[in-house]
Design a protein around this motif. Structure first.
Motif, PDB file in Angstrom:
ATOM      1  N   TRP A 252      -4.406  -0.024   3.076  1.00  0.00           N
ATOM      2  CA  TRP A 252      -4.406  -1.630   3.205  1.00  0.00           C
ATOM      3  C   TRP A 252      -5.886  -2.006   2.237  1.00  0.00           C
ATOM      4  CZ3 TRP A 252      -1.512  -5.771   1.676  1.00  0.00           C
ATOM      5  CH2 TRP A 252      -0.241  -5.741   2.931  1.00  0.00           C
ATOM      6  N   SER A 253      -6.859  -1.476   2.581  1.00  0.00           N
ATOM      7  CA  SER A 253      -8.178  -2.094   2.512  1.00  0.00           C
ATOM      8  C   SER A 253      -8.115  -1.529   0.423  1.00  0.00           C
ATOM      9  CB  SER A 253      -9.781  -1.401   2.777  1.00  0.00           C
ATOM     10  OG  SER A 253      -9.713   0.314   2.569  1.00  0.00           O
ATOM     11  N   ARG A 254      -7.630  -0.259   0.425  1.00  0.00           N
ATOM     12  CA  ARG A 254      -7.571   0.180  -1.039  1.00  0.00           C
ATOM     13  C   ARG A 254      -6.568  -1.137  -2.313  1.00  0.00           C
ATOM     14  NH1 ARG A 254      -3.503   2.387  -4.308  1.00  0.00           N
ATOM     15  NH2 ARG A 254      -2.715   3.938  -1.699  1.00  0.00           N
ATOM     16  N   LEU A 255      -6.100  -1.174  -1.221  1.00  0.00           N
ATOM     17  CA  LEU A 255      -4.219  -2.226  -2.330  1.00  0.00           C
ATOM     18  C   LEU A 255      -5.400  -3.507  -2.639  1.00  0.00           C
ATOM     19  CD1 LEU A 255      -1.194  -1.077  -0.001  1.00  0.00           C
ATOM     20  CD2 LEU A 255      -1.975  -1.208  -2.899  1.00  0.00           C
ATOM     21  N   ILE A 256      -6.340  -4.409  -1.446  1.00  0.00           N
ATOM     22  CA  ILE A 256      -6.324  -5.313  -1.182  1.00  0.00           C
ATOM     23  C   ILE A 256      -7.580  -5.381  -2.817  1.00  0.00           C
ATOM     24  CG2 ILE A 256      -8.690  -7.001  -0.385  1.00  0.00           C
ATOM     25  CD1 ILE A 256      -7.072  -6.383   2.235  1.00  0.00           C
TER      26      ILE A 256
END
Length: 406
Positions: A252-256
């Protein structure tokens, strides 16, 4: 942590990408689509043909084709043919989760599977593979029409085979991959509604993360209320484990950051802080917390490890997240984490004898098969080798198509 060389200066990424792609070349299943691969890369024809594996391989080899890898185009076509053929429910629409070796489809229709079909079709479209654009049109329409819940601004999880009964379970995992799929569809079609859906889902996920100390609840009821005790009795479930999943927080940290980059100057200002908070909590809870290097699989809601097995996909997402945060912020700590985790993967997950990466290690970093026997697909590992070489936007396939992946 001390400063470190940029992740983009590493030659290992390109070399390992090629080695991974060579490993998966024999994936084609006689029924169509992609077989589950054994540890030596041979197809396990005793297992079903899975939609998620087939779609992932279609995505990976479409991207490889865009990179100019010899023979990748026909391999992408073979996987895409499984999505337009044996896995496609031509009578009722959508995609079967799997088809058994005797040709009998499994029951149900899963958002998780459909998200990967969208991703595969988008990458195939950008690679100009035959039939991919038509597949993308149908896949996006099916996913939005059948699974999207406008009031919740989230995708539901599972229908029965005939689209008559919607299960009461709601899940964040399918929605995480829906964010990736919607961004890819936006890249391939320019449809801004896809991009808007990705942002709406991300905003809900960040809100739940903030409310729970940046340990993301994975499981919900039909009203999207968190079910924090879900599957407490089945903590090692490969898709719906109990507790907070460390690798998903990293993912999620990357996708954000991809969502932020897709919106450019119009992006909300909460996106980067949310990405950094999820990353920081995942590292604190998950990395080398039990006396050995590696990420634990899951934790309880106070951060106590629950399943301590090391999954390859978690390490892959850690590499990608660290590199992405470094690219976004320039903060040396992220480059240092990238180096630490890349070294860890090379020392423990990479199988130089048989190829690819071990999909699971035990708590002493020895190959294991409690949750993931064999080496089913290439998705996480290949993306971990490509994302550090790519811009934050557009997505991976579009960046490869434009020549932006170095």
């Amino acid at each position: 942590m001390s400063s470190a060389t940029s992740p983009l200066d590493t030659e290992w990424l390109a070399r390992e990408t090629g080695r991974l792609l060579d490993f998966g070349r024999d994936f084609a299943h006689p029924l169509g689509g992609a077989a589950w691969l054994r540890s030596d890369g041979t197809p396990d024809l005793g297992r079903p043909v899975y939609a998620w594996i087939t779609a992932r391989m279609a995505h990976v080899y479409s991207v490889a084709d865009l990179l100019g890898v010899p023979g990748a185009g026909p391999l992408a076509d073979a996987a895409l043919a499984g999505l337009t053929g044996v896995l496609h429910d031509k009578r009722r629409g959508g995609w079967h989760p799997s088809v058994a070796p005797d040709g009998v489809p499994a029951t149900g229709k899963s958002c998780y599977d459909h998200a990967f079909v969208v991703l595969a079709a988008a990458s195939g479209t950008l690679a100009r593979r035959p039939g991919a654009r038509e597949l993308l049109t149908e896949a996006v329409d099916t996913m939005v029409r059948r699974f999207w819940e406008p009031e919740a601004a989230m995708f539901a999880d599972e229908w029965d085979s005939g689209w008559q009964r919607l299960d009461g379970y709601r899940g964040l995992n399918a929605n995480m991959h829906a964010v990736e799929a919607m961004l890819a569809a936006f890249d391939a079609t320019g449809d801004r509604e896809c991009r808007e859906r990705a942002l709406a889902i991300t905003e809900r996920a960040a809100g739940w993360g903030r409310a729970h100390g940046w340990r993301l609840p994975e499981h919900y009821d039909s009203r999207w209320q968190p079910r924090l005790d879900y599957h407490r009795e089945r903590p090692q479930d490969p898709f719906k484990p109990f507790g907070a999943t460390v690798g998903h927080a990293l993912e999620w940290s990357r996708l954000i950051l991809h969502v932020e980059a897709a919106f450019g100057s119009a992006a909300p200002d909460w996106l980067l802080p949310a990405a950094e908070a999820l990353f920081g909590q995942a590292v604190a809870d998950g990395w080398a917390v039990d006396g050995a290097p590696g990420f634990v699989y899951t934790t309880d809601w106070d951060g106590t490890p629950v399943v301590r097995q090391r999954m390859h996909w978690v390490a892959a997402e850690a590499i990608a997240a660290a590199a992405t945060l470094y690219r976004r912020t320039g903060t040396p700590d992220y480059a240092e984490w990238y180096k630490i985790w890349s070294d860890y993967v090379r020392g423990h997950f990479v199988d130089m004898e048989q190829g690819s990466w071990w999909h699971e290690l035990d708590t002493q970093n020895r190959p294991a098969a409690t949750t993931w026997p064999g080496k089913p697909d290439l998705y996480h590992a290949v993306q971990a080798m490509l994302i550090p070489r790519a811009p934050l936007a557009p997505g991976l396939a579009a960046a490869c198509a434009s020549g932006a992946v170095r």
